[in-house]
Design a protein around this motif. Structure first.
Motif, mmCIF file in Angstrom:
data_model
loop_
_atom_site.group_PDB
_atom_site.id
_atom_site.type_symbol
_atom_site.label_atom_id
_atom_site.label_comp_id
_atom_site.label_asym_id
_atom_site.label_seq_id
_atom_site.Cartn_x
_atom_site.Cartn_y
_atom_site.Cartn_z
ATOM 1 N N UNK A 175 0.847 -1.188 0.000
ATOM 2 C CA UNK A 175 0.000 0.000 0.000
ATOM 3 C C UNK A 175 0.878 1.232 0.000
ATOM 4 N N UNK A 176 0.591 2.166 -0.911
ATOM 5 C CA UNK A 176 1.434 3.346 -1.053
ATOM 6 C C UNK A 176 0.594 4.572 -1.422
ATOM 7 N N UNK A 177 0.737 5.660 -0.654
ATOM 8 C CA UNK A 177 0.080 6.916 -1.015
ATOM 9 C C UNK A 177 0.800 7.505 -2.225
ATOM 10 N N UNK A 178 0.034 8.029 -3.200
ATOM 11 C CA UNK A 178 0.719 8.507 -4.404
ATOM 12 C C UNK A 178 0.289 9.883 -4.892
ATOM 13 N N UNK A 179 -0.877 10.387 -4.525
ATOM 14 C CA UNK A 179 -1.294 11.683 -5.060
ATOM 15 C C UNK A 179 -2.519 12.182 -4.310
ATOM 16 N N UNK A 209 -6.383 6.435 -11.857
ATOM 17 C CA UNK A 209 -5.798 5.167 -12.301
ATOM 18 C C UNK A 209 -4.546 5.419 -13.135
ATOM 19 N N UNK A 210 -4.614 6.383 -14.028
ATOM 20 C CA UNK A 210 -3.461 6.690 -14.871
ATOM 21 C C UNK A 210 -2.277 7.166 -14.032
ATOM 22 N N UNK A 211 -2.546 8.003 -13.031
ATOM 23 C CA UNK A 211 -1.476 8.492 -12.164
ATOM 24 C C UNK A 211 -0.916 7.363 -11.299
ATOM 25 N N UNK A 212 -1.797 6.485 -10.826
ATOM 26 C CA UNK A 212 -1.348 5.347 -10.018
ATOM 27 C C UNK A 212 -0.478 4.404 -10.833
ATOM 28 N N UNK A 213 -0.870 4.149 -12.086
ATOM 29 C CA UNK A 213 -0.092 3.257 -12.940
ATOM 30 C C UNK A 213 1.285 3.851 -13.230
ATOM 31 N N UNK A 214 1.313 5.146 -13.465
ATOM 32 C CA UNK A 214 2.595 5.824 -13.698
ATOM 33 C C UNK A 214 3.497 5.698 -12.468
ATOM 34 N N UNK A 215 2.910 5.856 -11.290
ATOM 35 C CA UNK A 215 3.681 5.754 -10.049
ATOM 36 C C UNK A 215 4.136 4.327 -9.799
ATOM 37 N N UNK A 216 3.249 3.354 -10.044
ATOM 38 C CA UNK A 216 3.615 1.945 -9.884
ATOM 39 C C UNK A 216 4.802 1.599 -10.772
ATOM 40 N N UNK A 236 4.630 -2.531 -19.146
ATOM 41 C CA UNK A 236 4.013 -2.369 -20.456
ATOM 42 C C UNK A 236 5.016 -2.292 -21.589
ATOM 43 N N UNK A 237 6.143 -2.970 -21.425
ATOM 44 C CA UNK A 237 7.148 -2.964 -22.488
ATOM 45 C C UNK A 237 7.959 -4.245 -22.428
ATOM 46 N N UNK A 238 8.612 -4.565 -23.550
ATOM 47 C CA UNK A 238 9.422 -5.775 -23.625
ATOM 48 C C UNK A 238 10.763 -5.558 -22.930
ATOM 49 N N UNK A 239 11.227 -6.605 -22.219
ATOM 50 C CA UNK A 239 12.510 -6.561 -21.526
ATOM 51 C C UNK A 239 13.360 -7.731 -21.992
ATOM 52 N N UNK A 240 14.627 -7.480 -22.206
ATOM 53 C CA UNK A 240 15.536 -8.545 -22.618
ATOM 54 C C UNK A 240 15.657 -9.566 -21.493
#
Length: 259
Positions: free
Chosen positions: A81-85, A165-172, A204-208
């Motif tokens: 659990x994390x406060x973000x905004x 949700x968008x801000x939370x995803x960015x923070x995550x 949300x992206x590919x990682x080697x």
């Protein structure tokens, strides 16, 4: 917990139980097998969806209030659990007369509409992460459904909840580089492909694959076990687990996972 009783208390005596004009909203992310979802509530008799949330009791600190809301919806105690905004635009919580009338009809109680429903509310937001297959979502008294929705296929949301949700995803996605988020999302023992898939899905992206594993192992964040997972003919990859002591030490010394 008797949520119907709590709702009636809120509507009749809210000013003496809860802090006015201040609420908490929770963005609860769920991960399972390369799927990232968010927990949403559907209002009773209305095609409107929202994040789980609620008011803060006078005797509660913020984290206690957020933890209470999380437990009511998920039944879980041990959850990241994390406060973000904080969201506080002047018009963010405007309600139509139809919304107010709808709430009144559901609760069947007199509403202090001027105080609780028609004035601006500032929302302190937390995000949480869990393994969604382990959760039995529970609706609150004002909603008819509580369910996981795919992060990229969200229904229409009230107020500024999509922005939350968008801000939370960015923070995550920022925090996953230097927070032990994986503890809540993987089994105690996991394969390298499983932790690789977790990070790829959240970011949300590919990682080697090779570089990702080498980085985790070089920092000592995970350790290889003398055990294998049988997943089919000729496929028995080694199992790994987080080295929590080294992970926490790395966090304190400022090490960031660069991938």
């Amino acid at each position: 917990m008797n949520e119907e009783k709590d709702t009636i208390e809120l509507m009749e005596n809210g000013h003496s139980i809860y802090l006015p004009h201040l609420s908490i909203d929770c963005v609860i992310f769920g991960y399972h097998e390369q799927q990232l979802k968010v927990l949403l509530l559907k209002w009773k008799n209305r095609n409107r969806w929202s994040l789980p949330g609620g008011f803060i009791k006078n005797e509660e600190n913020l984290r206690t209030a957020a933890s209470r809301i999380l437990k009511e919806r998920t039944g879980l105690d041990d959850i990241f659990l994390q406060q973000f905004h904080t969201f506080g635009e002047p018009t963010r919580s405007e309600r139509s007369p139809e919304d107010v009338e709808h709430l009144s009809s559901i609760t069947n109680t007199p509403l202090d509409m001027e105080h609780w429903l028609l004035k601006r509310t500032v929302s302190i937001c937390y995000y949480a992460v869990t393994e969604f297959s382990k959760v039995d979502p529970q609706p609150d008294f004002l909603s008819e459904q509580c369910e996981w929705q795919e992060i990229d296929r969200l229904p229409e949301l009230i107020f500024d909840h999509r922005d939350m949700i968008e801000e939370a995803l960015k923070t995550l996605r920022l925090h996953i580089y230097h927070q032990p988020i994986g503890y809540n999302l993987l089994s105690e023992k996991f394969t390298l492909p499983e932790i690789h898939d977790l990070y790829e899905t959240i970011l949300g992206k590919a990682l080697d694959r090779r570089n990702f594993a080498k980085k985790l192992l070089s920092l000592g964040l995970i350790k290889k076990l003398n055990e294998r997972k049988s997943i089919g003919a000729h496929r028995s990859p080694y199992l790994y687990k987080f080295d929590k002591r080294k992970y926490e030490k790395a966090l304190k010394s400022g090490i960031v996972l660069v991938i």
